[in-house]
Design a protein around this motif. Structure first.
Motif, mmCIF file in Angstrom:
data_model
loop_
_atom_site.group_PDB
_atom_site.id
_atom_site.type_symbol
_atom_site.label_atom_id
_atom_site.label_comp_id
_atom_site.label_asym_id
_atom_site.label_seq_id
_atom_site.Cartn_x
_atom_site.Cartn_y
_atom_site.Cartn_z
ATOM 1 N N PHE A 7 0.788 -1.247 0.000
ATOM 2 C CA PHE A 7 0.000 0.000 0.000
ATOM 3 C C PHE A 7 0.816 1.292 0.000
ATOM 4 O O PHE A 7 0.242 2.372 -0.092
ATOM 5 N N VAL B 12 -7.775 3.334 2.619
ATOM 6 C CA VAL B 12 -7.633 1.904 2.326
ATOM 7 C C VAL B 12 -8.690 1.163 3.147
ATOM 8 O O VAL B 12 -8.804 1.374 4.355
ATOM 9 N N THR B 13 -9.479 0.297 2.505
ATOM 10 C CA THR B 13 -10.601 -0.337 3.213
ATOM 11 C C THR B 13 -10.161 -1.594 3.972
ATOM 12 O O THR B 13 -9.126 -2.187 3.677
ATOM 13 N N GLU C 124 -11.480 -4.452 3.788
ATOM 14 C CA GLU C 124 -11.480 -5.563 2.836
ATOM 15 C C GLU C 124 -10.135 -5.632 2.097
ATOM 16 O O GLU C 124 -9.556 -6.717 1.936
ATOM 17 N N GLN C 125 -9.623 -4.485 1.684
ATOM 18 C CA GLN C 125 -8.330 -4.454 0.971
ATOM 19 C C GLN C 125 -7.196 -4.921 1.882
ATOM 20 O O GLN C 125 -6.302 -5.645 1.461
ATOM 21 N N GLU D 175 -7.243 -8.725 2.384
ATOM 22 C CA GLU D 175 -6.747 -9.469 1.223
ATOM 23 C C GLU D 175 -5.241 -9.682 1.313
ATOM 24 O O GLU D 175 -4.707 -10.661 0.805
#
Ligand code: TXA
Ligand code: MG
Length: 352
Positions: free
Chosen positions: A102, A210-211, A213-214, A217
């Motif tokens: 990220f 940044v979520t 969910e991300q 992952e």
């Protein structure tokens, strides 16, 4: 500390030029930072108010200009991973993966802090430190040129909506800081996600660009600080306990249909109030109110995030007495939108 009234220098830079670091405005902004002055610059999330993280003097100037409570630590901004070893004790494996994935980008990672390596004020005396590498050419160039770790909170007056344009910074901080670098409006529009990687299972302390969910992952299970959903819990991120992002007029979130929101408007009108509505492009034409702000498109929540602070600020200019806002799905970047709206509303939700 009393803020001295000073001339604020204003530079405009095109974020798309090559060799950004060689631009005179960038060099001058970096030079001010090395002299422990504070400078506002754009990041991909919101504008930051940067200062030398190693200088007590610079950190005092940041807190004074913003009127920020001193128990709220600052995020340290870096331009290269190699800067981490200057103030981080150890890089947890989860953090390593997150950085690879990220950074540069809207993710702040909390690390164990090497006490004494930065100004005490920057970390508010904690034994952890929040760090991020912004994905914005202007921010990266200024940080790199300065050669310093740069502490940078959002460049707004404490409590007000965060700035997504240089004009917002001017409104709040002109005369209180050395310079503003204008690189246009920011993209993401809400601040970075803050994730604590010092615990076995990393914990989200602030939802952002940044979520969840991300993140999952990339590193698997991620927890969410219970204080984000239960307001009786004490938040682990000191900044999350303050009322934030608030427009001047009281803001209410309406948990209901457009028709129900219009009923609240009608009641306010009867009481002689000037009414503002925060909605999206899909619903804007539906309402009959004094001032309506269409904040992006509901079908694409990123567009709502990128204009949410502009929306909140615009109600001050419209000089309304009360604001009613639609609510958004609490998922993906909607987590960050709802978190900011709930704070701006002081947690007030209306239902018919
Ligand atoms: O997108 C962003 O993160 C922007 C841009 C300018 O980079 N910066 C920003 O900074 O939002 P600020 O100061 O407005 O918010 C920092 C948040 C606060 O909620 C603070 O409490 C939290 O990060 N924080 C900083 N260091 C921390 C630490 N060691 N432990 C827990 N929370 C921390
Ligand atoms: Mg802030």
């Amino acid at each position: 500390m009393k803020v001295k009234n000073m001339d604020t220098t204003y530079w405009s830079v095109d974020k798309n030029v090559d060799n950004m670091e060689n631009y005179p405005q960038i060099a001058q902004a970096a030079d001010l930072l090395t002299k422990n002055e504070v400078v506002a610059f754009p990041t991909e999330t919101v504008y930051g108010l940067g200062g030398n993280a190693k200088s007590d003097d610079a950190i005092r100037k940041i807190f004074a200009a913003k009127g920020r409570p001193s128990d709220n630590p600052l995020i340290i901004h870096i331009a290269a991973k190699s800067q981490l070893h200057e103030f981080v004790v150890q890089v947890p494996a989860t953090a390593e993966k997150l950085m690879d994935h990220f950074w540069p980008g809207p993710l702040t990672i909390i690390f164990p802090y090497q006490k004494g390596s930065l100004s005490d004020g920057a970390t508010a005396g904690l034994d952890t430190v929040g760090v991020r590498m912004p994905a914005h050419p202007v921010a990266l160039a200024i940080i790199k040129k300065s050669g310093l770790p740069i502490a940078a909170p959002s460049a707004n007056q404490s409590g007000r909506p965060s700035p997504t344009s240089a004009l917002h910074v001017k409104e709040d901080l002109a005369g209180k800081i050395a310079a503003i670098v204008d690189g246009g409006t920011t993209g993401v529009g809400v601040e970075s996600t803050v994730i604590d990687c010092t615990s076995e299972v990393p914990v989200i302390l602030r939802p952002g660009g940044v979520t969840k969910e991300q993140l999952e992952e990339v590193i698997g299970e991620v927890r969410v600080d219970p204080a984000l959903t239960d307001t009786s819990e004490k938040p682990k991120s000191p900044g999350m306990k303050y009322r934030h992002y608030a427009p001047d007029a009281p803001l209410y979130l309406v948990d209901g249909s457009r028709e129900e929101l219009q009923e609240f408007i009608n009641e306010g009108k009867k009481a002689g109030l000037k009414i503002g509505v925060l909605t999206t492009k899909e619903n804007a034409a539906f309402y009959d109110a004094d001032y309506i702000f269409a904040c992006g498109e509901r079908a694409q929540l990123e567009t709502v995030a990128s204009s949410i602070y502009e929306a909140l600020r615009s109600f001050n200019k419209a000089d309304v007495d009360v604001i009613y806002s639609e609510m958004f799905p609490n998922e993906g970047v909607g987590n960050a939108i709802m978190n900011r709206l709930m704070k701006a509303a002081g947690q007030r939700v209306l239902k018919k």
